[in-house]
Design a protein around this motif. Sequence first.
Motif, short mmCIF file in Angstrom:
data_model
loop_
_atom_site.label_atom_id
_atom_site.label_comp_id
_atom_site.label_asym_id
_atom_site.label_seq_id
_atom_site.Cartn_x
_atom_site.Cartn_y
_atom_site.Cartn_z
N ILE A 129 0.82 -1.21 0.00
CA ILE A 129 0.00 0.00 0.00
C ILE A 129 0.86 1.26 0.00
N LEU A 130 1.69 1.41 1.02
CA LEU A 130 2.45 2.65 1.15
C LEU A 130 3.47 2.84 0.03
N THR A 131 4.15 1.77 -0.35
CA THR A 131 5.20 1.89 -1.37
C THR A 131 4.65 2.28 -2.74
N PRO A 132 3.64 1.60 -3.27
CA PRO A 132 3.14 2.05 -4.58
C PRO A 132 2.58 3.46 -4.57
N ILE A 133 1.98 3.88 -3.45
CA ILE A 133 1.50 5.26 -3.35
C ILE A 133 2.67 6.24 -3.38
N ALA A 134 3.74 5.92 -2.67
CA ALA A 134 4.92 6.78 -2.69
C ALA A 134 5.51 6.87 -4.09
N ALA A 135 5.52 5.74 -4.80
CA ALA A 135 6.06 5.74 -6.17
C ALA A 135 5.23 6.62 -7.09
N GLU A 136 3.91 6.54 -6.98
CA GLU A 136 3.04 7.40 -7.78
C GLU A 136 3.18 8.86 -7.38
#
Length: 255
Positions: A129-136
Motif C-alpha cells: 500500500i504505502l510503497t506504490p502510493i509513494a512511487a506514484e
Amino acid sequence: MENLIAIISDYGLKDHYVGTVHGVIRDINPEAKIVDITHNVRPFDLVDAAVKFKWSFNYFPRGTVFLILVDPDPTAEPIIVSTERFFIVCPNNGVGSLVFQKEPPEAVYRITAEHYFLEGPGNFRGRNILTPIAAELSRLQAAYHLGEEMDLSRLKRFRIPSPVEISPGIFEAIVLDIDNFGNLILNMENKGSLPRAIEINRVRIEKSSESFSGFQKGELFVSTNPEGHLQIVAYMGSAAHILKAKRGMKVRVEF
C-alpha cells in the motif's frame, strides 16, 4: 522538483523486504531515485524512527517523498502528509511528530487510491500500500489524486521528553538514542557551551571537547553530535557498553 523517494524502515537488511520495496518503486516509476536513510530502526519503535527522520529530512531537496515504513499499529490508517517542501507517506501513528515541529504540515490525506495497491498474501501494507502510493506520488507531486483530505487535527503526534532544570544550572536529561558507535545522544541540544560535568549510572564525566583528539582509547568525554545534541563518547570505544547504558536512562547535566 526531484523525483526522489527517501525510505526509513525497521526491515533490516537480512531479509528480502527492502529489495522488494525497491522493486515495487522501480516497476511503477522507473525514473525514481531511491535513498535508503536507514532500515535499522529498532523493530516497531516509533520514537527511534521519529528521531532518525528528524535528523535526516532537512538534507533532502524540495519535492522529496519520504516513505516511513515503521508500522507497529495495524489500525493506523495510511496517509500522505504534505508540507511546504515535502511529502510524507506513512501510517498515521505519529512518526512525523518531530519533523512537524520544524516543517509544519499543510495538509493530510487518507490514502484511498486502492487501484494502485498491490495484491498479495499476508498483511504487508508497507510494500503493498504505502510503497506504490509513494512511487506514484514521486511522479505526480500532488497528493489529492491519491486520497481524501482530512482535518489536520486528526494527524497523530507525540512528544519527546525535554530536559528538566532540577536546580540552577543542573538538568535531568535522558539518553535519547545510542548510535552505531555506542555514543549516548541526549535529549538536550548544545545551546552554546558544553557542560562542566555529566553523571550517568553513578559515573561522573568531567571532560568535554568538540575535538576527538588527545584522548586515550576508551576514555569518556562529552561532545556534540552532528545534529547538535550533547553526547557521551568513549574514544575508539562504546560509551553504551562501558557505562552499561540504555536508551531512556536518566542523565544529570551540570553547567
